[in-house]
Design a protein around this motif. Structure first.
Motif, short mmCIF file in Angstrom:
data_model
loop_
_atom_site.label_atom_id
_atom_site.label_comp_id
_atom_site.label_asym_id
_atom_site.label_seq_id
_atom_site.Cartn_x
_atom_site.Cartn_y
_atom_site.Cartn_z
N ASN A 1 0.84 -1.19 0.00
CA ASN A 1 0.00 0.00 0.00
C ASN A 1 0.88 1.25 0.00
OD1 ASN A 1 0.86 0.38 2.65
ND2 ASN A 1 -1.08 -0.23 3.57
N ALA A 2 0.26 2.41 0.13
CA ALA A 2 0.99 3.67 0.07
C ALA A 2 2.04 3.80 1.18
CB ALA A 2 0.01 4.84 0.13
N GLU A 3 1.83 3.11 2.31
CA GLU A 3 2.80 3.14 3.41
C GLU A 3 3.86 2.04 3.26
OE1 GLU A 3 -0.76 3.02 4.60
OE2 GLU A 3 -0.61 5.14 4.10
N ASN A 4 3.88 1.38 2.10
CA ASN A 4 4.82 0.29 1.80
C ASN A 4 4.60 -0.94 2.68
OD1 ASN A 4 6.75 -0.48 -0.09
ND2 ASN A 4 8.42 -0.17 1.36
N ARG A 5 3.38 -1.13 3.16
CA ARG A 5 3.02 -2.33 3.92
C ARG A 5 2.47 -3.37 2.96
NH1 ARG A 5 0.29 0.81 8.83
NH2 ARG A 5 2.21 1.41 9.86
N PHE A 6 2.95 -4.60 3.11
CA PHE A 6 2.53 -5.64 2.18
C PHE A 6 1.12 -6.15 2.50
CE2 PHE A 6 4.90 -7.90 5.50
CZ PHE A 6 4.04 -8.95 5.83
N LEU A 7 0.45 -6.59 1.43
CA LEU A 7 -0.89 -7.14 1.54
C LEU A 7 -0.83 -8.46 2.30
CD1 LEU A 7 -3.92 -7.15 0.77
CD2 LEU A 7 -3.25 -8.31 -1.37
N LYS A 8 -1.67 -8.56 3.32
CA LYS A 8 -1.81 -9.79 4.10
C LYS A 8 -3.31 -10.07 4.16
CE LYS A 8 -1.46 -9.55 8.61
NZ LYS A 8 -0.95 -9.49 9.98
N ILE A 9 -3.70 -11.28 3.86
CA ILE A 9 -5.11 -11.65 3.85
C ILE A 9 -5.36 -12.61 5.01
CG2 ILE A 9 -6.96 -12.76 2.54
CD1 ILE A 9 -5.48 -11.79 0.00
N GLU A 10 -6.34 -12.25 5.85
CA GLU A 10 -6.68 -13.07 7.01
C GLU A 10 -8.01 -13.77 6.80
OE1 GLU A 10 -6.32 -11.18 10.80
OE2 GLU A 10 -4.50 -10.11 10.22
N SER A 11 -8.13 -14.97 7.39
CA SER A 11 -9.41 -15.67 7.33
C SER A 11 -10.43 -14.91 8.17
CB SER A 11 -9.23 -17.10 7.85
OG SER A 11 -8.86 -17.08 9.21
N GLU A 12 -11.70 -15.20 7.92
CA GLU A 12 -12.76 -14.49 8.63
C GLU A 12 -12.67 -14.65 10.14
OE1 GLU A 12 -16.68 -15.16 7.10
OE2 GLU A 12 -16.00 -14.85 5.02
N ASP A 13 -12.24 -15.83 10.58
CA ASP A 13 -12.16 -16.06 12.02
C ASP A 13 -10.82 -15.60 12.61
OD1 ASP A 13 -10.43 -18.02 11.12
OD2 ASP A 13 -11.73 -19.68 11.68
N GLY A 14 -9.91 -15.15 11.75
CA GLY A 14 -8.63 -14.63 12.22
C GLY A 14 -7.62 -15.69 12.60
N ASP A 15 -7.95 -16.96 12.36
CA ASP A 15 -7.04 -18.05 12.73
C ASP A 15 -5.93 -18.28 11.72
OD1 ASP A 15 -8.46 -18.52 15.01
OD2 ASP A 15 -9.53 -20.27 14.24
N PHE A 16 -6.05 -17.69 10.55
CA PHE A 16 -5.14 -18.02 9.46
C PHE A 16 -4.87 -16.77 8.64
CE2 PHE A 16 -4.71 -19.22 4.99
CZ PHE A 16 -3.64 -20.08 5.05
N ALA A 17 -3.62 -16.56 8.25
CA ALA A 17 -3.28 -15.42 7.39
C ALA A 17 -2.23 -15.85 6.38
CB ALA A 17 -2.76 -14.25 8.23
N HIS A 18 -2.33 -15.25 5.19
CA HIS A 18 -1.32 -15.53 4.17
C HIS A 18 -0.96 -14.25 3.41
CE1 HIS A 18 -4.87 -15.73 1.52
NE2 HIS A 18 -4.04 -15.44 0.53
N VAL A 19 0.20 -14.29 2.80
CA VAL A 19 0.69 -13.21 1.95
C VAL A 19 0.60 -13.72 0.51
CG1 VAL A 19 2.69 -11.80 1.33
CG2 VAL A 19 2.25 -12.35 3.73
N PRO A 20 -0.21 -13.06 -0.33
CA PRO A 20 -0.28 -13.49 -1.73
C PRO A 20 0.97 -13.04 -2.51
CG PRO A 20 -1.80 -11.66 -1.35
CD PRO A 20 -1.15 -11.99 -0.03
N VAL A 21 1.44 -13.90 -3.40
CA VAL A 21 2.62 -13.60 -4.22
C VAL A 21 2.32 -13.96 -5.68
CG1 VAL A 21 4.29 -13.92 -2.35
CG2 VAL A 21 3.68 -15.86 -3.79
N TRP A 22 3.02 -13.28 -6.59
CA TRP A 22 2.82 -13.48 -8.02
C TRP A 22 4.16 -13.61 -8.72
CZ3 TRP A 22 0.05 -10.31 -4.89
CH2 TRP A 22 -1.34 -10.51 -4.86
N PRO A 23 4.16 -14.21 -9.94
CA PRO A 23 5.42 -14.37 -10.67
C PRO A 23 5.84 -13.14 -11.47
CG PRO A 23 3.65 -15.44 -11.87
CD PRO A 23 3.06 -14.93 -10.58
#
Length: 127
Positions: free
Chosen positions: A36-58
């Motif tokens: 984002n504009a603050e140079n923070r990477f996108l992190k996606i969390e599950s709805e219950d907050g038990d799981f999070a991942h960072v999406p990556v692309w080639p």
């Protein structure tokens, strides 16, 4: 790469996109994330907050396509040596998984950072 080619690759299933990711990243030696504009990477969390991942692309193009309409997200490159040396230990320490190459469908190859590192190293040994 034109939009037709992008679209065809994004239509692949999760496993096929994972293989494509390994091949392209092994050749180009860089991974793309969204920040984002603050140079923070996108992190996606599950709805219950038990799981999070960072999406990556080639490639930058795939990351940018994913970010369309999101407003302030933009692609950022991480060199493979930096990913191995800094990101894999950091993601592991923070308990984050890696979501490899999200596509148009809802499937996503989620993997442990260390496992992705091993798969990429195996891929690079074939070059």
């Amino acid at each position: 790469m034109n939009n037709d080619e992008l679209g065809q690759i994004l239509e692949l299933d999760g496993e096929e996109r994972y293989d494509y990711f390994l091949s392209l990243v092994g050749e180009e030696r860089e991974i793309w994330i969204l920040v984002n504009a603050e140079n923070r990477f996108l992190k996606i969390e599950s709805e219950d907050g038990d799981f999070a991942h960072v999406p990556v692309w080639p490639t930058s193009a795939f990351a940018a396509k994913y970010a369309e309409g999101s407003g302030d997200l933009s692609p950022k490159s991480i060199s493979l040596p930096d990913f191995f040396r800094k990101w894999v230990p950091g993601l592991t320490k923070d308990g984050l998984e890696v979501g490899v190459f999200p596509g148009r469908d809802d499937t996503l190859w989620i993997t442990d950072p260390e496992e992705l590192k091993r798969d990429l190293q195996d891929e690079m040994s074939s070059f």
